[in-house]
Design a protein around this motif. Sequence first.
Motif, short mmCIF file in Angstrom:
data_model
loop_
_atom_site.label_atom_id
_atom_site.label_comp_id
_atom_site.label_asym_id
_atom_site.label_seq_id
_atom_site.Cartn_x
_atom_site.Cartn_y
_atom_site.Cartn_z
N ARG A 15 24.13 31.09 -8.28
CA ARG A 15 22.87 30.53 -8.77
C ARG A 15 23.00 29.02 -8.83
N THR A 16 21.88 28.34 -8.89
CA THR A 16 21.91 26.89 -8.94
C THR A 16 22.39 26.40 -10.31
N LYS A 17 22.80 25.13 -10.37
CA LYS A 17 23.32 24.58 -11.61
C LYS A 17 22.28 24.56 -12.71
N ASP A 18 21.02 24.31 -12.36
CA ASP A 18 20.00 24.28 -13.41
C ASP A 18 19.74 25.66 -13.99
N GLN A 19 19.88 26.73 -13.18
CA GLN A 19 19.72 28.08 -13.72
C GLN A 19 20.89 28.43 -14.63
N ARG A 20 22.09 28.03 -14.27
CA ARG A 20 23.26 28.27 -15.12
C ARG A 20 23.12 27.52 -16.43
N ALA A 21 22.65 26.27 -16.36
CA ALA A 21 22.47 25.46 -17.57
C ALA A 21 21.40 26.06 -18.48
N THR A 22 20.37 26.61 -17.89
CA THR A 22 19.32 27.26 -18.69
C THR A 22 19.87 28.47 -19.41
N LEU A 23 20.71 29.26 -18.75
CA LEU A 23 21.34 30.42 -19.40
C LEU A 23 22.17 29.97 -20.59
N ILE A 24 22.96 28.92 -20.41
CA ILE A 24 23.79 28.42 -21.50
C ILE A 24 22.91 27.90 -22.64
N GLY A 25 21.79 27.26 -22.28
CA GLY A 25 20.85 26.78 -23.29
C GLY A 25 20.25 27.91 -24.11
N LEU A 26 20.12 29.08 -23.49
CA LEU A 26 19.61 30.26 -24.21
C LEU A 26 20.71 30.97 -24.99
N GLY A 27 21.95 30.51 -24.87
CA GLY A 27 23.06 31.14 -25.58
C GLY A 27 23.64 32.32 -24.84
N LEU A 28 23.43 32.38 -23.54
CA LEU A 28 23.92 33.49 -22.73
C LEU A 28 24.91 32.96 -21.70
N ASN A 29 25.92 33.75 -21.38
CA ASN A 29 26.85 33.36 -20.32
C ASN A 29 27.59 34.56 -19.73
N LYS A 30 27.42 35.74 -20.29
CA LYS A 30 28.07 36.94 -19.77
C LYS A 30 27.03 38.04 -19.65
N MET A 31 27.28 38.95 -18.74
CA MET A 31 26.35 40.05 -18.52
C MET A 31 26.17 40.89 -19.79
N HIS A 32 24.94 41.30 -20.03
CA HIS A 32 24.54 42.19 -21.12
C HIS A 32 24.73 41.58 -22.50
N LYS A 33 24.92 40.28 -22.58
CA LYS A 33 25.00 39.59 -23.87
C LYS A 33 23.59 39.43 -24.41
N VAL A 34 23.45 39.54 -25.74
CA VAL A 34 22.16 39.42 -26.39
C VAL A 34 22.18 38.18 -27.28
N SER A 35 21.10 37.41 -27.22
CA SER A 35 20.97 36.20 -28.01
C SER A 35 19.66 36.28 -28.79
N GLU A 36 19.69 35.84 -30.06
CA GLU A 36 18.49 35.83 -30.89
C GLU A 36 18.13 34.38 -31.18
N LEU A 37 16.93 33.99 -30.77
CA LEU A 37 16.48 32.60 -30.90
C LEU A 37 15.11 32.55 -31.57
#
Length: 59
Positions: A15-37
């Motif tokens: 995936r592109t760097k901006d999509q990876r950065a968006t995932l990290i911004g959402l608190g996600l980085n591994k498959m099936h991880k759940v984040s509450e925001l």
Amino acid sequence: MAKIKIKQIGSPIRRTKDQRATLIGLGLNKMHKVSELEDSPEVRGMIRKLPHMVEVIEG
């Protein structure tokens, strides 16, 4: 303020760097991880940017 639960369903590999950065911004980085925001327009915009990689569980 309301909360929203987001689950990662797609891999950031090839995936592109901006999509990876968006995932990290959402608190996600591994498959099936759940984040509450906080449910805000900024978070909703990030979710709309990655509809193929995340799913909303609650909210």
